[in-house]
Design an enzyme around this catalytic site. Structure first.
Site, PDB file in Angstrom:
ATOM      1  N   CYS A  63       0.825  -1.212   0.000  1.00  0.00           N
ATOM      2  CA  CYS A  63       0.000   0.000   0.000  1.00  0.00           C
ATOM      3  C   CYS A  63       0.859   1.261   0.000  1.00  0.00           C
ATOM      4  O   CYS A  63       1.702   1.436   0.880  1.00  0.00           O
ATOM      5  CB  CYS A  63      -0.895  -0.030   1.235  1.00  0.00           C
ATOM      6  N   TYR A 195      -5.654   6.073  -8.513  1.00  0.00           N
ATOM      7  CA  TYR A 195      -6.818   5.304  -8.065  1.00  0.00           C
ATOM      8  C   TYR A 195      -8.097   5.784  -8.744  1.00  0.00           C
ATOM      9  O   TYR A 195      -8.985   4.979  -9.062  1.00  0.00           O
ATOM     10  CB  TYR A 195      -6.949   5.388  -6.539  1.00  0.00           C
TER      11      TYR A 195
END
Length: 327
Positions: A63, A195
């Site tokens: 992440c 994203y």
């Protein structure tokens, strides 16, 4: 990727139908601060004093948001002050887990099997996404923060008076206004921009996100052609925040998230800047491509149903960057 609703786990993806196909990221809910004396920070409650061994950091090596906190922990030499757990790179119907795999560090504090158990330990009725990083207080058994941008600021200065902490101010007062402006551009256009492109479910939403992403990368190229770091003359948290997206870009975002107008390798200044940071202690030594590629390609089954992880691209961040003379 799921969420908790009144403390009950649900395997549920993001709702993009209600937003016209756009991915909209929810704000972090835990916004307390560790401070030198335990006084309240800018948000949340007080009582979280900087102490050796009191706090535990839950992260994912995959992440980019959690990666920020790992880099800052390295830069400040906080290994013996803040312990860590590392989740498995695969995030499926149970969310983040501690299932054994190379690089996974189990939870020695709460013996959790799933990350969502840490959230319900703090609040049995919690509703929301279960994300990393999480800064956890062993003393009160409460979550301090799950906002990465604020955790790195705590790590930057809250622990400075403790023995063994390395010097370094990555959010210096005299540059804060500029850092905040840069962070906003980088977050909206690049960090979250990949994203917004990758999780878009409508053509128009995707095209809008990609246009914004590459406009921001073009801006970064122009800025970094004239100076070594995002803020002239010194390494700051802004560089930490940009690095974690750049180092994943050609390996994952170009293909998996369809961010393929250009690669980072096609930007002379940005790619050299990426190599410069990668070769800086605390940056490259915290990158784990097995976790990074495995997470995106094996977890996002709605994007990559087969779960097959690509062999390439071949990336070498160890070549000379030639940026030492830049201001």
């Amino acid at each position: 990727m799921g969420l908790l609703v009144d403390g009950v786990w649900h395997d549920q993806w993001y709702d993009t139908k209600s937003t016209g196909g756009k991915f909209v990221r929810a704000d972090a809910q835990y916004r307390n601060w560790v401070t030198k004396d335990g006084s309240p920070g800018p948000t949340g409650q007080g009582g979280f004093k900087a102490e050796t061994g009191r706090y535990h950091l839950y992260i994912s090596l995959a992440c980019p948001w959690a990666h920020r906190t790992l880099i800052m922990r390295e830069l400040k030499g906080l290994h013996d002050i803040i312990s860590i757990s590392v989740v498995n790179w695969v995030m499926l119907e149970k969310g983040w887990t501690f299932e054994a795999n190379p690089g996974v560090i189990p939870d020695p504090i709460n013996s959790a099997n799933f990350m969502h158990e840490i959230y319900t330990l703090d609040n049995p009725q919690y509703s929301g996404r279960v994300t990393v990083p999480v800064l956890f207080d062993k003393q009160t058994r409460k979550i301090v923060s799950n906002e990465s941008s604020e955790i790195i600021r705590m790590l930057t200065e809250a622990f400075d008076d403790l023995p063994g902490v390395l010097p370094g101010d990555y959010y210096p007062a005299e540059h804060r206004a500029e850092i905040d402006q840069v962070n906003e551009r980088v977050y909206n256009g690049i960090n979250n921009g990949v994203y917004k492109a990758g999780f878009a479910t409508a053509q128009g939403a995707y095209e809008e996100a990609v246009a914004g992403l590459f406009a921001a990368l073009d801006w970064a190229e122009e800025r970094l052609a004239a100076q070594r770091y995002l803020v002239r003359g010194r390494l700051t948290e802004a560089d930490v925040r940009l690095f974690t997206t750049l180092v994943r870009f050609d390996a994952v975002y170009v293909g998996h998230f369809k961010c393929n107008l250009r690669r980072i390798a096609d930007y002379p200044a940005v790619s050299a800047y990426l190599r410069d940071l990668y070769q800086t202690k605390g940056f490259g030594d915290t990158v784990n491509m097995q976790h990074i590629k495995g997470h995106y390609y094996q977890s996002h089954v709605m994007i990559n149903p087969s779960g097959v992880v690509p062999a390439g691209p071949s990336l070498d961040f160890s070549t000379p960057h030639g940026r030492e003379a830049l201001p």
